[in-house]
Write an enzyme that holds these catalytic residues in place. Structure first.
Site, PDB file in Angstrom:
ATOM      1  N   HIS A 103       0.838  -1.211   0.000  1.00  0.00           N
ATOM      2  CA  HIS A 103       0.000   0.000   0.000  1.00  0.00           C
ATOM      3  C   HIS A 103       0.868   1.254   0.000  1.00  0.00           C
ATOM      4  O   HIS A 103       0.676   2.163  -0.816  1.00  0.00           O
ATOM      5  CB  HIS A 103      -0.923  -0.029   1.229  1.00  0.00           C
ATOM      6  N   GLU A 104       1.845   1.287   0.889  1.00  0.00           N
ATOM      7  CA  GLU A 104       2.676   2.481   1.015  1.00  0.00           C
ATOM      8  C   GLU A 104       3.633   2.643  -0.166  1.00  0.00           C
ATOM      9  O   GLU A 104       3.947   3.769  -0.562  1.00  0.00           O
ATOM     10  CB  GLU A 104       3.428   2.471   2.345  1.00  0.00           C
ATOM     11  N   HIS A 157       1.853   4.540  -2.757  1.00  0.00           N
ATOM     12  CA  HIS A 157       1.920   5.988  -2.474  1.00  0.00           C
ATOM     13  C   HIS A 157       3.265   6.563  -2.907  1.00  0.00           C
ATOM     14  O   HIS A 157       3.329   7.633  -3.517  1.00  0.00           O
ATOM     15  CB  HIS A 157       1.725   6.267  -0.979  1.00  0.00           C
TER      16      HIS A 157
END
Length: 195
Positions: A97-98, A101
């Site tokens: 997920h990160e 980003h």
């Protein structure tokens, strides 16, 4: 970044199944295992291709004061909250997920986390592409909806993340999410299609 500090942008919420957690050392081992998974390897390669190679210290395990699983912050990298991690899959999810980003920030160059539309788009993409909203994960969280569960989950998680952004009221968050939904949900880069 001091221990216990979690970056606001892109913070991943903790699942409902959370208990005791792991030590920083145990979590660091789990991060090392995560770095060997195909999805994480792919995302790291893509980061390098867009000009943002990831160093060895980019992903760190820390004990977090806030009830989040981890987060990403410009110039600081990714943290995984060891005290909120229990199993390898949770660490893998946070890292993936990160990394999405981080990829978005690298390729966009002008991503502004204080802009509700930018933040919403980043969360839509990370929620959709990371597997955060896979049917099995939703069942474990207590959400039993069969049809449309993935988009509902992404929307719910976007709103939760934007709720921690001091620049975004609930109304502004909802408006921003709706305004960018189609473009951001359908943007599957660096993947050919949503995994």
């Amino acid at each position: 970044m001091s221990e216990g500090t979690v970056p606001e942008p892109g913070a991943t919420s903790v699942s409902a199944s959370e208990s005791g957690g792991r030590t920083v050392e145990e979590c660091e081992d789990m991060i090392r295992r995560s770095l060997r998974t195909p999805m994480v390897k792919f995302l790291r390669e893509q980061m390098e291709k867009v000009g943002c190679p990831i160093g060895d210290n980019f992903i760190k395990a820390v004990n977090c004061d806030r009830k989040v699983a981890g987060g990403y912050a410009t110039g600081l990298g990714i943290i995984v909250c060891s005290n909120h991690m229990n199993i390898q899959d949770e660490v893998n999810q946070v890292v993936i997920h990160e990394l999405i980003h981080a990829y978005d920030e690298c390729r966009a160059a002008n991503l502004d986390w204080s802009n509700c539309a930018h933040h919403a788009c980043a969360e839509i993409r990370a929620g959709h592409l990371s597997g955060d909203c896979h049917y099995k994960r939703e069942l474990l969280r207590g959400y039993m909806k069969i049809r449309g569960h993935e988009q509902d989950c992404v929307r719910r998680r976007v709103m939760k993340s934007l709720g921690s952004n001091p620049y975004c009221s609930e109304a502004a968050s909802k408006d921003a999410m709706e305004a960018v939904w189609d473009v951001c949900y359908n943007d599957t880069q660096p993947f050919d299609r949503a995994p």
